[in-house]
Every structure is written in structure tokens, then in C-alpha cells.
Write an enzyme that holds these catalytic residues in place. Sequence first.
Site, PDB file in Angstrom:
ATOM      1  CD  GLU B 126     -45.108  29.940   0.415  1.00  0.00           C
ATOM      2  OE1 GLU B 126     -44.872  28.726   0.257  1.00  0.00           O
ATOM      3  OE2 GLU B 126     -46.229  30.438   0.266  1.00  0.00           O
ATOM      4  CG  HIS B 196     -53.765  33.187   8.478  1.00  0.00           C
ATOM      5  ND1 HIS B 196     -54.131  31.888   8.713  1.00  0.00           N
ATOM      6  CD2 HIS B 196     -53.843  33.357   7.144  1.00  0.00           C
ATOM      7  CE1 HIS B 196     -54.415  31.302   7.568  1.00  0.00           C
ATOM      8  NE2 HIS B 196     -54.247  32.161   6.594  1.00  0.00           N
TER       9      HIS B 196
END
Lengths: 385, 318
Positions: B126, B196
Site C-alpha cells: 500500500e 474489513h
Amino acid sequence: NGKMFSTLNEGLSSASRVLVASRNFANDATFEIKKCDLHRLEEGPPVTTVLTREDGLRYYRMMQTVRRMELKADQLYKQKIIRGFCHLCDGQEACCVGLEAGINPTDHLITAYRAHGFTFTRGLSVREILAELTGRRGGCAKGKGGSMHMYAKNFYGGNGIVGAQVPLGAGIALACKYNGKDEVCLTLYGDGAANQGQIFEAYNMAALWKLPCIFICENNRYGMGTSVERAAASTDYYKRGDFIPGLRVDGMDILCVREATRFAAAHCRSGKGPILMELQTYRYHGHSMSDPGVSYRTREEIQEVRSKSDPIMLLKDRMVNSNLASVEELKEIDVEVRKEIEDAAQFATADPEPPLEELGYHIYSSDPPFEVRGANQWIKFKSIS
Amino acid sequence: MAAFAATAGGLLRLRAAGSEGQWRRLRGAGLLRGLLQPESATGVAAQRRHVAHFTFQPDPEPREYGQTQKMNLFQAITSALDNSLAKDPTAVIFGEDVAFGGVFRCTVGLRDKYGKDRVFNTPLCEQGIVGFGIGIAVTGATAIAEIQFADYIFPAFDQIVNEAAKYRYRSGDLFNCGSLTIRAPWGCVGHGALYHSQSPEAFFAHCPGIKVVVPRSPFQAKGLLLSCIEDKNPCIFFEPKILYRAAVEQVPVEPYNVPLSQAEVIQEGSDVTLVAWGTQVHVIREVAAMAQEKLGVSCEVIDLRTILPWDVDTVCKV
């Protein structure tokens, strides 16, 4: 380790029944194992190893337990008794059982989310694991962790963000060195996570300070749905520690994994600093239960690995062919394992969920307890830790 | 995903304050619907599975942008990305698994249509994705980066806050990465647990130099995403993942813009102002209806849309 002893005992008693009935087994046998590819190492692990009957039966039972436990988790997930995320490791049993065979229970291990097998090999029971998957109070994290967050003594999880556990592992290794008890830390990550920056930061620190850290890349060829060639500029994961020596190990052969782990642990314990192991392995299931696992690889490939390199099959063939065990004996172990899993699944399904009052517990270490706001300001949970 | 109540006069006035006691007795970790039910029902509710506690409320079909098509949220996003790549030859889309269409299907078909040099996968990194995106944007090309889940944005936090947000300022306007847009699925979905489900907009809401946007519906999403991509400042666009399939609306096929930094008054009212964004807008709409019906309270419902810089004037307007 009490659990290992009792399973060994059960193994021996069923074995002795067969023994009395028919033939004598060999006590041990010597096997040739694949030579490991080496990086910055003059010598590697030995290419032959001795497997005792006792160890063989134990490894077989453990691998079979992990396999059946994962398949039971698959079944429970499809029945919606397990919800959320579930990452199964069937196919990779030789890794968790082989690593455990090469270290002591006082050593440390940390991995990412494909952790059910490690949770078992590090000492928890199938009951606690399945109950954690179903989110019940009998689970090892009291039902609050789930599939990705299981912990045990000297097993630090069970971590959701890939790569983040690697600097943690280096830290644990520092503590091992500092405490001076000759312990090592196994720090695992996958082929996908191998491209995370923080792993290289951990390599540097571990090498600089000669930490007793064994970095282990569990290379199952796919990071979720991306094959290693499409994600990594260098797929020689055992070389990516650069200044850290490395070995590439056949992760489907438990004896290979065991010898490599013993070698790596000895390297670390002798004060030489970190070492890197790449375990070449394979997972039969998709990345998680929401991934069928066939859109990025062929069914033929999965079938081929199952028929040629299945770790349980490899051990079984070796033991039977060198008269360490009989087919019937191993079948008996299968039956016992199935029963154990079935009982655990019953427990995991019937156990109640943790009480709602505990939702806010363990946020901080706090004394006295304090109140935590829920989804709105009129819902309050007590937080005790 | 949050809501707070404030009146024009600054006083919280809720009639039937006695019902507050009733609310406290109820046990329910779910959203408001589970809460405002009589106690007997929620004794069972504590053990019930809570999946989605809201009903997506579509807006009326927009007439002023030409032909519309029924789309859900991820299709609206694909449409916006399609429009962007068609209009802007420098636009590229990259992130984890975007090539085959993305884990939420937001980029389906784009690689086939625009080529593998414009829609491509990155490895699992990321910090690298955002840093790389900043680099592309600094040269003037349009970079649309995807972070697979907002929960994973934290390794990139330094790049966003220290590099992207401050580029124009520290170079005295010589350089900027304004053509960077970062998209990420956001918010709770019922089974996401720790990694999540996160809604991290608050972490970015105090960083001058970037814009943070959260849409409530497919129509809003396409317009807001197009505005983010065209905006000359780095933008973070959070997409409520629970709405990807659940939210279906008529959405214009052609490109159109929904302005940034403008809140929308969805419903006018006189007693209490309710401000929300993303999924929670739909919960708040239900709350407003319930408050009117059961308490006779007239609520003004505002969708903030852009978290940073936010539309102070609309919210505080008497």
C-alpha cells in the site's frame, strides 16, 4: 507437552493391538530428503534423516488432524455456522507440523491469518479452535477473535494485516536474545506479503543486531489470486533477505521441513543471527472461503499436487514402505481423528456465544472498569480488563 | 459512518424525553432500528444475527444528465472510471487485483477496453501504491489508485499525509499531485470484523491539502468520483462496501459532476439537524421518519458528502 504425549499414548496403544495381532515394525528408518537450495550458506541441512516410528505416527496424526479440522471448518462455513472470514491451510500441513517438529515448545512463532494449523501444533485443542471459529465462549480467544485471531502460549497469532507480523517477530526475537534462554522466534509470512516494505525493515534490524529470528516465507505460489510471477520481481524468496542467509525447502515433505528447521534453529541459537527459509508449499482451498480457487489456477494443477505431493500421502507411503507402520494402523488413526473432530464440531456448534456484556472488555488495561459507548450514546458497555 | 444531532439554536430538544429511559433498558449492539423496539423483542435481538439494519433509499431518477441506466454502486463506479479513461488519455488505474475486475468488481472490463498499460495490478504494497501514485500525478498524468480495503490504508498514511497533502504547499505551487485519486472500500459490512470494516475518514479529516469524500448512493458516487478525479487536489474516495450490491438506482450513462465540499439537504426540518455520510444517511432518513411519526419532531437530514473540506455553511445555516 501434555497433548502430544496423550496422542502418542493413544497411537501406541492402538499400535500395540495391531502389533500383537500380526507383525513387528521397524523402530526407525532412514530417508533421503531433497537437498535445499542455499543462499550465503556453505552447508545446508543434511540430505538424509532418521524417522522413528513414534515420531512418524505422531506427525501423521497431527497432519491428519489439521487436514480434517480444516475440512470440517469448510463444512461448517458452508452451513453458515462459521461466518466472516476463514482461510484454510489444507495442503500446507507439512509446514506447520514440520516446523513444530524442528523447534521446542519454548520457542516462539508468529504468522498471518492462515493460522489454524499453527494454533493446533502450538498446543491448542481442536475444540478450542473450532469453537473460536464459530465464535463461542469456549473458543481460544473467548469467541471474540475468530479465524484470524487465535493465540496460544508462545504463539502470537493470528494477524490480519499481512506483513505487519514480521517486525513483531523480529521484536520477539530481540526479547529472546535479551532473556538469554536460547530461544528462537519463527516469523512467518506468505509470498504475497513478501513484497511489503516492513519485511525488509525487519530483515535489516534482525541482521544488524543478530537476532535469533527465523524468517519463513510460506510460498504457496499465489498471493490471493495473483501468481508469484505476476507479483514479485524475484521469486527466489529465500534470497530476498539479501545479506541474510537463506534456504529453499520442499514444504510438502515434512521431513525436509523438520531438518531445515532444526538447521535454522541451530544457526540462530549459535548466535549467528537471523536466517531465512522459503517453504515451497501449496494450498488446496482458495485464498479464503469466498474464493473458489479455480479462477487463477486450473483444477488440473490442484489435482496434480494432490496426487503427487500431498504431504500426508508422502509420509504415509514412506512409513508403510519402510515397515514403520501398517496401512490398517494408519487407518485407525484416521478413524480416531475423525471422531475427535466430530466431537469438537459438536461442541463448537452447541456452545453458547459470549455474553453481550463482554463486548467492551479488554480495550485497555484498566482498573477500575470504565464505560465504553456503543453504537450510540445510550448504549454503554462496561470495559473490564 | 456517524451521525450527530445539533439544532440551529444549539440545544438538543427531543420531546418525550421519558423514552430515553426505555432506550437505556434495551440491549442491542445494532443500529437504531434494533434499539427503538420494545424490550421484549430485543431480548431475542441480542442473539439474532445482525446483518444490515438499514434500507437503501434510492433518489428519484435524475432527468438533467441524459439517458440513465439501472446500476448498483460498483457499476456506477465502473461507469465513472470508464468515462474518465475515455476522456483523459493520461488516466491510469492501478491497485491490488484491479486487472481482473477487482475484488468488488469495480474495474470489470476496463483492462480489456483500455489496455494493460492503463489498468494494471500492483504487488501487495500500500505504501508503494500511494507513493507510486503520487509520482505519476506529479508528472501531470491522472492516477487512480485503489487500496483494496480502507483498513489497509495505514501503511500509506505517511505518503498521503506527509507527501501528497503537502506537495503543493512545500514546493510553492511548483509541483502538485492534484491528479491523484485514491479509492477504497469503506465501512462495516456485517462480517468484516477488525480488518474489513473500518471507517478511517476521521484520521484524514484533519489533514489540510487532501479532500475526503464519502458517497451515499450510486448516483452520488459516480458524480463525486468524477469530481474527485477532475479536482486539482489529491482526493480520497471511500466507497461504502455494503452498498456495492445493495444500492441500486437509475444513474446517467454520460459523465456528470456532483460538486465537492457541498453538503446536500435531503429533507428539510425545523427542530433538529441530523448530519450523516455514507451508509448512515439511510439509517438517519429512517430515524427522521420515525421521529416525525412517533415523537412529532421535525428533522433536517443533511448528507455531508465531502468530509474535508466540509460545507460548514449548509450545516450551520439557520
